[in-house]
Design a protein around this motif. Sequence first.
Motif, mmCIF file in Angstrom:
data_model
loop_
_atom_site.group_PDB
_atom_site.id
_atom_site.type_symbol
_atom_site.label_atom_id
_atom_site.label_comp_id
_atom_site.label_asym_id
_atom_site.label_seq_id
_atom_site.Cartn_x
_atom_site.Cartn_y
_atom_site.Cartn_z
ATOM 1 N N ALA A 142 0.855 -1.188 0.000
ATOM 2 C CA ALA A 142 0.000 0.000 0.000
ATOM 3 C C ALA A 142 0.885 1.230 0.000
ATOM 4 N N GLY A 143 0.342 2.326 -0.534
ATOM 5 C CA GLY A 143 1.093 3.575 -0.574
ATOM 6 C C GLY A 143 1.665 3.849 -1.942
ATOM 7 N N ALA A 144 1.742 5.120 -2.281
ATOM 8 C CA ALA A 144 2.295 5.529 -3.575
ATOM 9 C C ALA A 144 3.815 5.517 -3.524
ATOM 10 N N PRO A 145 4.470 5.126 -4.624
ATOM 11 C CA PRO A 145 5.938 5.172 -4.651
ATOM 12 C C PRO A 145 6.435 6.590 -4.438
ATOM 13 N N PRO A 146 7.543 6.807 -3.774
ATOM 14 C CA PRO A 146 8.476 5.816 -3.211
ATOM 15 C C PRO A 146 8.165 5.426 -1.767
ATOM 16 N N LEU A 147 6.944 5.736 -1.292
ATOM 17 C CA LEU A 147 6.565 5.442 0.088
ATOM 18 C C LEU A 147 5.769 4.152 0.201
ATOM 19 N N THR A 148 5.928 3.258 -0.743
ATOM 20 C CA THR A 148 5.208 1.989 -0.706
ATOM 21 C C THR A 148 5.752 1.110 0.415
ATOM 22 N N LYS A 149 4.829 0.577 1.230
ATOM 23 C CA LYS A 149 5.217 -0.279 2.351
ATOM 24 C C LYS A 149 4.327 -1.511 2.390
ATOM 25 N N VAL A 150 4.767 -2.485 3.173
ATOM 26 C CA VAL A 150 3.991 -3.709 3.372
ATOM 27 C C VAL A 150 2.857 -3.390 4.327
ATOM 28 N N PHE A 151 1.628 -3.601 3.872
ATOM 29 C CA PHE A 151 0.454 -3.294 4.680
ATOM 30 C C PHE A 151 0.001 -4.495 5.504
ATOM 31 N N ALA A 152 0.062 -5.692 4.929
ATOM 32 C CA ALA A 152 -0.377 -6.899 5.641
ATOM 33 C C ALA A 152 0.313 -8.107 5.026
ATOM 34 N N VAL A 153 0.536 -9.142 5.847
ATOM 35 C CA VAL A 153 1.134 -10.404 5.409
ATOM 36 C C VAL A 153 0.362 -11.541 6.055
ATOM 37 N N ASN A 154 0.433 -12.713 5.444
ATOM 38 C CA ASN A 154 -0.184 -13.887 6.056
ATOM 39 C C ASN A 154 0.845 -14.670 6.856
ATOM 40 N N ARG A 155 0.404 -15.770 7.425
ATOM 41 C CA ARG A 155 1.261 -16.546 8.323
ATOM 42 C C ARG A 155 2.475 -17.085 7.597
ATOM 43 N N GLU A 156 2.316 -17.550 6.362
ATOM 44 C CA GLU A 156 3.443 -18.113 5.614
ATOM 45 C C GLU A 156 4.500 -17.050 5.308
ATOM 46 N N ALA A 157 4.067 -15.849 4.948
ATOM 47 C CA ALA A 157 5.035 -14.780 4.679
ATOM 48 C C ALA A 157 5.694 -14.300 5.964
ATOM 49 N N ARG A 158 4.948 -14.323 7.057
ATOM 50 C CA ARG A 158 5.517 -13.899 8.336
ATOM 51 C C ARG A 158 6.601 -14.865 8.800
ATOM 52 N N SER A 159 6.426 -16.135 8.477
ATOM 53 C CA SER A 159 7.444 -17.119 8.864
ATOM 54 C C SER A 159 8.747 -16.937 8.093
ATOM 55 N N LEU A 160 8.683 -16.302 6.916
ATOM 56 C CA LEU A 160 9.895 -16.037 6.144
ATOM 57 C C LEU A 160 10.621 -14.781 6.598
#
Length: 520
Positions: free
Chosen positions: A32-50
Motif C-alpha cells: 500500500a502507498g504511492a511510490p516511493p513510500l510503498t510499504k507492506v500493509f499486511a502479510v499472512n502466516r506463511e510470509a511472516r514465517s519467512l
Amino acid sequence: MAFACLFVPDFPVQAVIRLEPDLRGGPVAILAGAPPLTKVFAVNREARSLGVENGMTKVQAEAFKGIVWRWRSPSQEESAYASLLDCAWTISPRVEDGAKREEQDFCDTAVLDIAGCEKLFGSPETIAHDLKRVTSEVGFETNVAIAGSPLAAVCAAQGFPGVTVIPPGEEGFRIGRLSLEALRIPFEFVETLKRWGIHTCAEFAALPEIAIVERLGQEGLHWWRLARGAEVHPLIAKEFPSHFEEHMDLDSPVELLEPLLFVLNRLLEQLCARLRMHILAIGEIKVTLTLERNDSCRKKPVFHIRTLRLPVPARDSKLLLKLLQLDLEAHPPSLPVTAVRMLTVPVKARSRQLGLFLPLSPDPERLEITLARIQSTVGEGRVGAPVLLDTHSPNAFRHDRFVLPEMKEKRSVTEKQTTAAMRIFRPPLLATVEFQEGKPTFLGCEGVRRRILAFAGPWRTKGGWWSETAWAREEWDIAMRTLRPKVQPESSREGEEETALYRVYKDLRTKRWFVEGIYD
C-alpha cells in the motif's frame, strides 16, 4: 445470553486470496502507498514465517524470495467483509460489526446474537463449527468463539485459533490466559502495564478497580473489565443488504474477452455462494468495467457498464457467465479493463410444483441462453414477445422480455370458435391498383396482374399529425387469385383457381399502394 464472533486473521490478505484460490497456502504480502513510500500493509502466516513484517518498505520486502505481492484494494476488502456478514446472517438476524483498532481502517470481525438459535441449529459447539464451515465455503479461514457477552466473544476469537466455546461464568478465566496484545489494547497502555510487570490479562484483571481508575482513567477501566470478561454493551443489529456486490482489481490491464471471463467467473461463484446462504436468486446483474485511460491528463475513470435483467431468477454461475459472454461479445469494451465490479439485485428463488399429468416444459434458463444467441445474430431489440401499443397506428408494437408461461392442464373445449388471422408481409409488397368508377378492378404486384373478384372498403385512418411520425392510409380488403400459388398435384391443377383474401392500403402521404398481408 450467548454471542458468537467471527474473526478473520490477516483480513487484507484473505480478501485477496478468496478471489484467487491459487494463492492459498503460499506466502502473500499486501502493498500500500504511492511510490516511493510503498510499504507492506499486511502479510499472512506463511510470509511472516519467512521474515516479512508489516511496515517494511518495498525494497526491504523484495529481498525475500518466493513471496507473491498484491496491491491493497479497499473496495475488494469491503465486498469480502460483506460476505463475512452473510455467513453470520445464516445463523441469526442480529449481526453487528466488530470493534476495530484505532490504526486500522477495515473491519475483520462480526458479532452475532445466537440466543434462542439452539432449537434450530443445535448446541453452541455445533453452531460454532457450522459458522466455520460456512466461512470456509466463501474462502475464509476464521476463528470462531462463543461467550456470554459480545466483547468476551471478540477477545476469545482474536486470541484463540480455531473454535472456542466459553461456558457461562468462565469468561474471566479463559480470557485471562491471553496476552495484553490479544485484547488490542492501545500501545501506550500496554507499555505502561509492562513497566508495572503485567503481561497477561489475568495479571491485569487482578489489579484493584479503584487504582485502575486513578491511574488509567475510564478508558483503562474499560480494558480492565474486558480482561475480566465482565464488560458488556448492547448489540446494535445491522440491516440486511438490498443488493450483493463483488469487486476485483486487476494487476495488469486485460484486453481480451477470454481472460476477462475468468475474473467474471470468480466473482459470479462468490455471489452465487452468498445468495445460496439466504435461499435467494439473482433477478438483475450489473457489471461495471473500469477501463484504462490512454491520456493521463484526465483523472476521471472511464466505465463500461452492462446490465442484464433476467426474466427468471437464477443462481447458476455457469448460466450467468454464458449470458455475460454473449452480451460482452455483442458490446465489447473499447479499452483494456483494469477493475471489475459486479452488483446483483436479489429476489426470491423460483420454485415450481410439477403435475403428474402435465408435460415437462423447456428449462427457462436454457431458453434464456438461446434467446441471447438469437439476439446476437439478428440484433439487439429484435427478440422478445410482441406487445401492442395503445394507439390506432398500424403495426404499432414493441418487444418485451420473453417469459415462459407456466404449463397448465388443458381443458376440453366442446365448441370451437372460428378465428381469422392475417399474415403480415414485412416489408409490405409494393403494388399498383387500377380503379373503374371508384371501384378497384385490377392489382399488380411482383410482376403479375390479377383481377379483383370482390372487395370491401375503404377504411381511412390517420394519426400522429402533431409529430414527425404522422401517418394516413386508406385500407381495402380484396379477393383475387393468389399472388403466390401453392404447388398442387398434376391431377388437381386443371379447372381450379386458388383464391385468397388480401389487405391492401394506400399511403396517403406518399401516394403509393402496398399489399400488407394475407388472411388465413
